[in-house]
Design a protein around this motif. Sequence first.
Motif, short mmCIF file in Angstrom:
data_model
loop_
_atom_site.label_atom_id
_atom_site.label_comp_id
_atom_site.label_asym_id
_atom_site.label_seq_id
_atom_site.Cartn_x
_atom_site.Cartn_y
_atom_site.Cartn_z
N GLY A 190 -5.68 14.40 -51.03
CA GLY A 190 -6.04 13.14 -51.67
C GLY A 190 -7.14 12.42 -50.90
N SER A 191 -7.02 12.42 -49.57
CA SER A 191 -8.05 11.78 -48.75
C SER A 191 -9.40 12.46 -48.93
N MET A 192 -9.41 13.80 -48.86
CA MET A 192 -10.67 14.53 -48.98
C MET A 192 -11.28 14.35 -50.37
N LEU A 193 -10.43 14.35 -51.39
CA LEU A 193 -10.92 14.19 -52.76
C LEU A 193 -11.64 12.86 -52.93
N MET A 194 -11.03 11.79 -52.47
CA MET A 194 -11.62 10.47 -52.68
C MET A 194 -12.78 10.20 -51.73
N LEU A 195 -12.72 10.79 -50.52
CA LEU A 195 -13.86 10.66 -49.60
C LEU A 195 -15.10 11.33 -50.17
N SER A 196 -14.92 12.50 -50.75
CA SER A 196 -16.07 13.28 -51.20
C SER A 196 -16.65 12.81 -52.53
N LEU A 197 -15.83 12.21 -53.39
CA LEU A 197 -16.30 11.87 -54.73
C LEU A 197 -16.61 10.40 -54.95
N THR A 198 -16.14 9.53 -54.05
CA THR A 198 -16.37 8.09 -54.27
C THR A 198 -17.86 7.75 -54.24
N VAL A 199 -18.59 8.32 -53.29
CA VAL A 199 -20.03 8.00 -53.18
C VAL A 199 -20.80 8.47 -54.41
N ILE A 232 -13.73 18.78 -40.70
CA ILE A 232 -12.94 19.87 -40.10
C ILE A 232 -11.59 19.33 -39.64
N PHE A 233 -11.62 18.18 -38.98
CA PHE A 233 -10.38 17.57 -38.47
C PHE A 233 -9.41 17.26 -39.61
N GLN A 234 -9.92 16.83 -40.75
CA GLN A 234 -9.06 16.50 -41.88
C GLN A 234 -8.61 17.75 -42.64
N ILE A 235 -9.54 18.67 -42.89
CA ILE A 235 -9.23 19.84 -43.71
C ILE A 235 -8.23 20.76 -43.02
N LEU A 236 -8.38 20.95 -41.70
CA LEU A 236 -7.50 21.86 -40.98
C LEU A 236 -6.08 21.33 -40.87
N ALA A 237 -5.86 20.08 -41.29
CA ALA A 237 -4.49 19.57 -41.37
C ALA A 237 -3.65 20.42 -42.31
N LEU A 238 -4.29 21.05 -43.29
CA LEU A 238 -3.56 21.90 -44.24
C LEU A 238 -2.91 23.07 -43.52
N VAL A 239 -3.57 23.59 -42.49
CA VAL A 239 -3.01 24.70 -41.72
C VAL A 239 -1.72 24.27 -41.03
N GLY A 240 -1.77 23.10 -40.40
CA GLY A 240 -0.57 22.59 -39.74
C GLY A 240 0.53 22.25 -40.72
N ALA A 241 0.15 21.64 -41.84
CA ALA A 241 1.14 21.23 -42.83
C ALA A 241 1.91 22.41 -43.40
N PHE A 242 1.20 23.52 -43.67
CA PHE A 242 1.88 24.70 -44.22
C PHE A 242 2.42 25.62 -43.12
N GLY A 243 1.84 25.55 -41.93
CA GLY A 243 2.28 26.43 -40.85
C GLY A 243 3.56 25.98 -40.19
N VAL A 244 3.75 24.67 -40.03
CA VAL A 244 4.95 24.16 -39.35
C VAL A 244 6.24 24.56 -40.06
N PRO A 245 6.34 24.47 -41.40
CA PRO A 245 7.58 24.93 -42.04
C PRO A 245 7.91 26.38 -41.75
N VAL A 246 6.87 27.23 -41.69
CA VAL A 246 7.10 28.64 -41.35
C VAL A 246 7.64 28.76 -39.93
N LEU A 247 7.06 28.00 -39.01
CA LEU A 247 7.52 28.05 -37.62
C LEU A 247 8.92 27.47 -37.47
N LEU A 248 9.23 26.43 -38.25
CA LEU A 248 10.58 25.86 -38.18
C LEU A 248 11.62 26.85 -38.68
N HIS A 249 11.23 27.68 -39.61
CA HIS A 249 12.15 28.73 -40.08
C HIS A 249 12.35 29.78 -38.98
N ARG A 250 11.28 30.06 -38.24
CA ARG A 250 11.36 31.06 -37.17
C ARG A 250 12.04 30.50 -35.93
N TRP A 251 11.73 29.22 -35.62
CA TRP A 251 12.32 28.53 -34.46
C TRP A 251 13.05 27.29 -34.96
#
Length: 401
Positions: free
Chosen positions: A151-160, A262-281
């Motif tokens: 949502g942040s990226m969508l509105m940041l990129s299209l508002t201007v 980059i700082f905002q977009i790569l949050a997707l990696v953490g958001a989807f990666g942490v649930p996988v890691l929580l299942h493992r650990w």
Amino acid sequence: MSHERTAPPRPRASSALLVVAILLFALNLRGPLVAVSPVLDVIAHDLGIGAATAGLLTSLPVLCFGLASPLAAWLLARSGLERGVLIALAGILAGTILRSLDGLPAALAGTVAIGLAITVGNVAVPVVIGRDLARRANSVLGAYTAALNVGSMLMLSLTVPIAMLTGWRVALASWSGLVVVAALVWWRATRGCAEGTAAAAASQDSEPDRAPVWWRRPVVWGLTVAFAGQAFAYYAVTAWLPLLLRDERGLDERAAGAGSSIFQILALVGAFGVPVLLHRWPGGRRVVALVCVAWLALVVGLLVAPAGWPVWCALGGAAQGGGITAIFALIVRHAHSVAENRRMSAMVQGGGYVVAAAGPTVVGSLREATGGWTVPLLVVLGAIAVLAVAGTLAARTPQPS
């Protein structure tokens, strides 16, 4: 979760449709705040205000997140989660339109309305996930965190581009359409579930009080302190990363903006990666530690090897997306009941966002006072250390039976 089994029966929403409704809701929980950032100078010129006053359009909502969280929890207890989310969406819609009307008072009033409404959503979503989607709570929380960033990226990129065609008022107001869509899907997903919510909420609130007082539990305070460290670091870095890259690496505005992306977009990696890691650990300690290592890589990398800024921004982005997901997952895991989930969510986010609201100001003041970025980055490093210690201790707390 024994109390949830004794609660009055209630109709359940379709899981798939509820997930879609949550994700559409999440698109509106950060986007309306950051949408003003790329047109802030235009807004300031049009309203005849200085930079400090214009900054209130981005800082006031974060302060609302902290101060209004107890009020949000109270509202949700009285109205029920289903109606509470609809009230939040109505507030976002009203605030978005009001902010786009003529004059500074309307802009500030709309901004506060948006901040208060989003606060309700911040508290409600982890509770809904823990109650209705408990079996896949970690993965849904990850998708929810990812949707916040989308949502942040969508509105940041299209508002201007929209503002260039229609002006900033129409550009900001146009995002109200997304709010309407989210409200319609949420209403459809939870239709019929809101009946009897007052009685259900009263039942949920009475039982937990027989257990040890929820706010005295060490895990509650640990998660509150951990979230304060996470949120302080996130908002401080978000506010100042473009200027830091321009100062330290001589990047132009476009390249510095790419670093922020980059700082905002790569949050997707953490958001989807942490649930996988929580299942493992499952315990969560290793996950929190890994998140903190990635956070440290951003700060230490910018201090000692700034030439590698794309790598450090990517690691920091994954850390900020993973950190909030891990903390929300721990709230859901350690809550004894739906009511306690709501209260813990309000306290953790309330305390954390009050601290986070000071992040951009503290870091900016230190940069101005010292003329460089070493001391400001060391302060961010301290916030990450707080996250590491408090988050690890909270993850070690035994889960409720």
